[in-house]
Design a protein around this motif. Sequence first.
Motif, PDB file in Angstrom:
ATOM      1  N   THR A  56       0.814  -1.211   0.000  1.00  0.00           N
ATOM      2  CA  THR A  56       0.000   0.000   0.000  1.00  0.00           C
ATOM      3  C   THR A  56       0.848   1.263   0.000  1.00  0.00           C
ATOM      4  OG1 THR A  56      -0.196  -0.153   2.402  1.00  0.00           O
ATOM      5  CG2 THR A  56      -2.007  -1.065   1.097  1.00  0.00           C
ATOM      6  N   ASP A  57       2.119   1.163   0.377  1.00  0.00           N
ATOM      7  CA  ASP A  57       2.988   2.339   0.379  1.00  0.00           C
ATOM      8  C   ASP A  57       3.600   2.605  -0.988  1.00  0.00           C
ATOM      9  OD1 ASP A  57       2.472   2.697   3.058  1.00  0.00           O
ATOM     10  OD2 ASP A  57       4.262   1.615   3.714  1.00  0.00           O
ATOM     11  N   GLU A  59       3.713   3.827  -4.525  1.00  0.00           N
ATOM     12  CA  GLU A  59       2.906   4.808  -5.251  1.00  0.00           C
ATOM     13  C   GLU A  59       2.316   4.233  -6.537  1.00  0.00           C
ATOM     14  OE1 GLU A  59       3.333   9.259  -7.161  1.00  0.00           O
ATOM     15  OE2 GLU A  59       4.818   8.583  -5.700  1.00  0.00           O
ATOM     16  N   GLN A  62      -0.531   1.984  -5.595  1.00  0.00           N
ATOM     17  CA  GLN A  62      -1.663   2.805  -5.153  1.00  0.00           C
ATOM     18  C   GLN A  62      -2.400   3.399  -6.350  1.00  0.00           C
ATOM     19  OE1 GLN A  62      -0.048   5.798  -2.565  1.00  0.00           O
ATOM     20  NE2 GLN A  62      -0.438   4.606  -0.714  1.00  0.00           N
ATOM     21  N   ASN A  63      -1.654   3.940  -7.299  1.00  0.00           N
ATOM     22  CA  ASN A  63      -2.272   4.557  -8.470  1.00  0.00           C
ATOM     23  C   ASN A  63      -3.025   3.535  -9.306  1.00  0.00           C
ATOM     24  OD1 ASN A  63      -1.307   7.086  -7.758  1.00  0.00           O
ATOM     25  ND2 ASN A  63       0.516   6.917  -9.034  1.00  0.00           N
ATOM     26  N   LYS A  66      -6.157   2.477  -7.558  1.00  0.00           N
ATOM     27  CA  LYS A  66      -7.163   3.546  -7.657  1.00  0.00           C
ATOM     28  C   LYS A  66      -7.815   3.538  -9.037  1.00  0.00           C
ATOM     29  CE  LYS A  66      -7.919   8.443  -7.064  1.00  0.00           C
ATOM     30  NZ  LYS A  66      -7.379   9.744  -6.754  1.00  0.00           N
TER      31      LYS A  66
END
Length: 127
Positions: A56-57, A59, A62-63, A66
């Motif tokens: 989850t850290d 990037e 995460q992108n 999302k």
Amino acid sequence: ARSFARNLRDWRAGNYAPFAQTGERLALWNNNQRLFETARTRFRYVGQAVQVLKLTDNEEIQNLFKVAEERFAVAERLNREAQDGLREGLGHDESLGRIKTSLQALSETYEAFFALSESVQKILPRQ
């Protein structure tokens, strides 16, 4: 006999055919719900995997997650709109178009899942 045949043909064209087409579109939409449920389950598992693997850290992860989340939200919204169109009695082409659009959005969700999976595979060590 010809008059009866003509009347029957006219009745079918005016009553039966539209009803049958609505039934076909409803069956198509209903069958697609399994695809949406599978995607919903897969999305949940992907989210859990990202957390368990402590990604989850990252990037990029995460992108990509999302993007997958946003695409799936769009697919579900379009699927609801397709259902609403069936309930409202939209014409054949319009309701079928809504169903197709929702499936295209679901396909784009899977593209995001695959991109996320490829990114995770690059990060995790090979065994």
